[in-house]
Design a protein around this motif. Sequence first.
Motif, PDB file in Angstrom:
ATOM      1  N   LEU A 189     -77.462 -79.969  55.121  1.00  0.00           N
ATOM      2  CA  LEU A 189     -76.780 -80.579  54.730  1.00  0.00           C
ATOM      3  C   LEU A 189     -78.638 -81.778  54.874  1.00  0.00           C
ATOM      4  O   LEU A 189     -78.759 -83.058  53.791  1.00  0.00           O
ATOM      5  CB  LEU A 189     -76.495 -81.839  55.353  1.00  0.00           C
ATOM      6  CG  LEU A 189     -74.757 -81.998  54.947  1.00  0.00           C
ATOM      7  CD1 LEU A 189     -74.560 -80.354  55.404  1.00  0.00           C
ATOM      8  CD2 LEU A 189     -73.625 -82.401  56.093  1.00  0.00           C
ATOM      9  N   ARG A 190     -79.830 -81.654  55.611  1.00  0.00           N
ATOM     10  CA  ARG A 190     -80.847 -82.719  55.667  1.00  0.00           C
ATOM     11  C   ARG A 190     -82.064 -81.595  54.932  1.00  0.00           C
ATOM     12  O   ARG A 190     -83.070 -82.607  53.971  1.00  0.00           O
ATOM     13  CB  ARG A 190     -80.790 -82.582  57.039  1.00  0.00           C
ATOM     14  CG  ARG A 190     -79.859 -83.525  57.772  1.00  0.00           C
ATOM     15  CD  ARG A 190     -79.800 -84.908  57.226  1.00  0.00           C
ATOM     16  NE  ARG A 190     -78.536 -85.207  58.080  1.00  0.00           N
ATOM     17  CZ  ARG A 190     -77.705 -86.010  58.399  1.00  0.00           C
ATOM     18  NH1 ARG A 190     -78.199 -87.073  56.974  1.00  0.00           N
ATOM     19  NH2 ARG A 190     -77.137 -87.554  58.893  1.00  0.00           N
ATOM     20  N   ARG A 191     -82.359 -81.245  54.777  1.00  0.00           N
ATOM     21  CA  ARG A 191     -83.077 -80.637  54.108  1.00  0.00           C
ATOM     22  C   ARG A 191     -83.072 -80.155  52.663  1.00  0.00           C
ATOM     23  O   ARG A 191     -82.365 -80.132  51.728  1.00  0.00           O
ATOM     24  CB  ARG A 191     -83.162 -78.957  54.244  1.00  0.00           C
ATOM     25  CG  ARG A 191     -84.418 -77.848  53.599  1.00  0.00           C
ATOM     26  CD  ARG A 191     -84.111 -76.601  54.067  1.00  0.00           C
ATOM     27  NE  ARG A 191     -84.953 -76.289  55.428  1.00  0.00           N
ATOM     28  CZ  ARG A 191     -85.876 -76.310  56.427  1.00  0.00           C
ATOM     29  NH1 ARG A 191     -87.126 -76.284  55.606  1.00  0.00           N
ATOM     30  NH2 ARG A 191     -85.910 -76.710  57.213  1.00  0.00           N
ATOM     31  N   ARG A 192     -84.222 -81.060  51.877  1.00  0.00           N
ATOM     32  CA  ARG A 192     -84.032 -81.854  50.136  1.00  0.00           C
ATOM     33  C   ARG A 192     -84.474 -80.360  49.834  1.00  0.00           C
ATOM     34  O   ARG A 192     -86.226 -80.240  49.906  1.00  0.00           O
ATOM     35  CB  ARG A 192     -84.977 -83.231  50.827  1.00  0.00           C
ATOM     36  CG  ARG A 192     -84.878 -83.275  51.535  1.00  0.00           C
ATOM     37  CD  ARG A 192     -85.579 -85.068  51.328  1.00  0.00           C
ATOM     38  NE  ARG A 192     -85.327 -86.343  51.878  1.00  0.00           N
ATOM     39  CZ  ARG A 192     -84.820 -87.218  51.626  1.00  0.00           C
ATOM     40  NH1 ARG A 192     -85.220 -87.187  49.864  1.00  0.00           N
ATOM     41  NH2 ARG A 192     -84.048 -88.594  51.515  1.00  0.00           N
TER      42      ARG A 192
ATOM     43  N   VAL B  91     -74.025 -88.636  53.344  1.00  0.00           N
ATOM     44  CA  VAL B  91     -75.932 -88.249  53.090  1.00  0.00           C
ATOM     45  C   VAL B  91     -75.144 -87.775  50.971  1.00  0.00           C
ATOM     46  O   VAL B  91     -76.609 -87.948  50.960  1.00  0.00           O
ATOM     47  CB  VAL B  91     -75.798 -86.613  54.135  1.00  0.00           C
ATOM     48  CG1 VAL B  91     -76.819 -85.575  53.388  1.00  0.00           C
ATOM     49  CG2 VAL B  91     -75.018 -86.618  54.795  1.00  0.00           C
TER      50      VAL B  91
ATOM     51  N   GLU C 249     -76.061 -78.749  60.083  1.00  0.00           N
ATOM     52  CA  GLU C 249     -76.617 -80.159  59.384  1.00  0.00           C
ATOM     53  C   GLU C 249     -78.008 -80.097  59.184  1.00  0.00           C
ATOM     54  O   GLU C 249     -78.452 -80.508  57.695  1.00  0.00           O
ATOM     55  CB  GLU C 249     -76.756 -81.060  61.121  1.00  0.00           C
ATOM     56  CG  GLU C 249     -77.003 -82.644  60.406  1.00  0.00           C
ATOM     57  CD  GLU C 249     -77.038 -83.190  61.500  1.00  0.00           C
ATOM     58  OE1 GLU C 249     -77.560 -84.321  61.045  1.00  0.00           O
ATOM     59  OE2 GLU C 249     -76.405 -83.069  62.702  1.00  0.00           O
ATOM     60  N   ALA C 250     -78.599 -79.273  59.378  1.00  0.00           N
ATOM     61  CA  ALA C 250     -79.679 -78.773  58.658  1.00  0.00           C
ATOM     62  C   ALA C 250     -79.726 -78.591  56.986  1.00  0.00           C
ATOM     63  O   ALA C 250     -80.822 -78.959  56.245  1.00  0.00           O
ATOM     64  CB  ALA C 250     -80.788 -77.201  59.508  1.00  0.00           C
TER      65      ALA C 250
ATOM     66  N   MET D 294     -79.986 -82.312  45.735  1.00  0.00           N
ATOM     67  CA  MET D 294     -78.996 -82.515  46.901  1.00  0.00           C
ATOM     68  C   MET D 294     -77.608 -82.844  46.465  1.00  0.00           C
ATOM     69  O   MET D 294     -76.321 -82.817  46.963  1.00  0.00           O
ATOM     70  CB  MET D 294     -79.746 -83.123  47.983  1.00  0.00           C
ATOM     71  CG  MET D 294     -81.093 -81.978  48.501  1.00  0.00           C
ATOM     72  SD  MET D 294     -80.643 -80.380  48.990  1.00  0.00           S
ATOM     73  CE  MET D 294     -78.951 -80.723  50.612  1.00  0.00           C
TER      74      MET D 294
ATOM     75  N   GLU E  55     -80.079 -92.985  46.816  1.00  0.00           N
ATOM     76  CA  GLU E  55     -82.226 -92.950  46.737  1.00  0.00           C
ATOM     77  C   GLU E  55     -82.776 -91.680  45.237  1.00  0.00           C
ATOM     78  O   GLU E  55     -83.697 -92.440  45.027  1.00  0.00           O
ATOM     79  CB  GLU E  55     -82.712 -91.591  47.556  1.00  0.00           C
ATOM     80  CG  GLU E  55     -83.680 -91.015  47.877  1.00  0.00           C
ATOM     81  CD  GLU E  55     -83.858 -90.735  49.143  1.00  0.00           C
ATOM     82  OE1 GLU E  55     -85.137 -89.667  48.562  1.00  0.00           O
ATOM     83  OE2 GLU E  55     -83.624 -90.327  49.849  1.00  0.00           O
TER      84      GLU E  55
ATOM     85  N   ASP F  30     -76.227 -91.036  50.137  1.00  0.00           N
ATOM     86  CA  ASP F  30     -77.142 -91.444  49.996  1.00  0.00           C
ATOM     87  C   ASP F  30     -78.619 -90.621  49.127  1.00  0.00           C
ATOM     88  O   ASP F  30     -78.842 -91.465  48.454  1.00  0.00           O
ATOM     89  CB  ASP F  30     -77.667 -90.958  51.829  1.00  0.00           C
ATOM     90  CG  ASP F  30     -77.041 -91.870  52.482  1.00  0.00           C
ATOM     91  OD1 ASP F  30     -76.600 -93.066  52.088  1.00  0.00           O
ATOM     92  OD2 ASP F  30     -76.709 -91.446  54.053  1.00  0.00           O
ATOM     93  N   TYR F  31     -78.119 -89.418  48.978  1.00  0.00           N
ATOM     94  CA  TYR F  31     -79.036 -88.954  48.629  1.00  0.00           C
ATOM     95  C   TYR F  31     -78.505 -89.271  46.476  1.00  0.00           C
ATOM     96  O   TYR F  31     -79.736 -90.557  46.332  1.00  0.00           O
ATOM     97  CB  TYR F  31     -78.690 -87.294  47.709  1.00  0.00           C
ATOM     98  CG  TYR F  31     -79.542 -86.769  48.847  1.00  0.00           C
ATOM     99  CD1 TYR F  31     -80.622 -86.703  49.424  1.00  0.00           C
ATOM    100  CD2 TYR F  31     -78.402 -85.726  49.940  1.00  0.00           C
ATOM    101  CE1 TYR F  31     -81.838 -85.997  50.481  1.00  0.00           C
ATOM    102  CE2 TYR F  31     -78.935 -85.190  51.363  1.00  0.00           C
ATOM    103  CZ  TYR F  31     -80.102 -85.251  51.047  1.00  0.00           C
ATOM    104  OH  TYR F  31     -80.973 -83.866  52.495  1.00  0.00           O
TER     105      TYR F  31
ATOM    106  N   PHE G 248     -76.842 -81.791  64.610  1.00  0.00           N
ATOM    107  CA  PHE G 248     -77.933 -81.165  65.474  1.00  0.00           C
ATOM    108  C   PHE G 248     -76.964 -81.177  66.786  1.00  0.00           C
ATOM    109  O   PHE G 248     -77.900 -80.773  67.898  1.00  0.00           O
ATOM    110  CB  PHE G 248     -78.846 -82.269  65.137  1.00  0.00           C
ATOM    111  CG  PHE G 248     -79.253 -81.686  63.606  1.00  0.00           C
ATOM    112  CD1 PHE G 248     -80.038 -80.344  63.590  1.00  0.00           C
ATOM    113  CD2 PHE G 248     -79.936 -82.914  62.988  1.00  0.00           C
ATOM    114  CE1 PHE G 248     -79.928 -79.958  62.336  1.00  0.00           C
ATOM    115  CE2 PHE G 248     -80.495 -82.668  61.471  1.00  0.00           C
ATOM    116  CZ  PHE G 248     -80.547 -81.220  61.244  1.00  0.00           C
TER     117      PHE G 248
END
Length: 280
Positions: free
Chosen positions: A168-171, A269, A165-166, A178, A276, A272-273, A201
């Motif tokens: 996906l979350r690391r920008r 995800v 999952e990291a 992303m 944003e 969401d990016y 996670f």
Amino acid sequence: MPGPKDLDPSSSPRALLGAELRHARENAGLSQDALGEKLFVSGSFIGQLEAGTRRMQPEIAARIDAILGTNGFFQRNCEAANRSRYPDHFAEAAEAEAVATAIKEYAPLLIPGVLQTEAYAREVFRAYRPTATEDVIDGLVEARLARARILADPTKPLLWAVLDEAVLRRRVGGPAVMAEALQHIARLGRAHRIIVQVLPFEAGAHSSMGGALKLMAFDDAPPLAYLEGPGAGQLHDDPATVKHYELSYDLLGAGALSPRESLALITSVAEDYAHEDRHP
């Protein structure tokens, strides 16, 4: 009988060198195991050299020439066969990847190289080499995108990626980069070109917490396992070692979200990016 001709570096030198090794070995009446015994390596290693999935190092080439009486052919052609656009620690794995029939990869931090977009790859290499010239970065990006050409065939190789999952979350590069990167993976998944799972996670401790893992299978050579760390990599062909890492990968898949759930999460995800980026 005339000896083999030197290889043309502009062709496929690793495959040609392997084919010449098979020809010379069979002419000498030796099995892969028998030649391996003389070289103090396994028969499976000889098979990997002949299939072009392993590099022939100069010291091995010199011993092959001596045993098979090939008049320095393999030693002369080692340099051409080993030329690569990739870093030394990854070159052999990248070249094996290009001829693999199946690739299974666990990515703990970054999107796997063959799935990266140009913008994502550029951000990664710029982070690795903050003082490099644009020409250097361009070359690195070009080499990485070239690896993705293995996906041009609609059916092979089988590519199965488990993403932490990291990933996906690391920008990496910000929301726009992303969003594009994750949308690319989602498209490949929805098109049934790849299998992708996300290890969430909440899965907690797992079987590959030491780092990235890549497993590669081939039609005419034993499987390989590749472990990569910062600026270093290890390629394993020992059957017991490869089997251990195959079990590790199976356990990762068992603890991950299903492919359907994973695609839904990746898509969410990515959205969401994208939102944003449109509304910073």
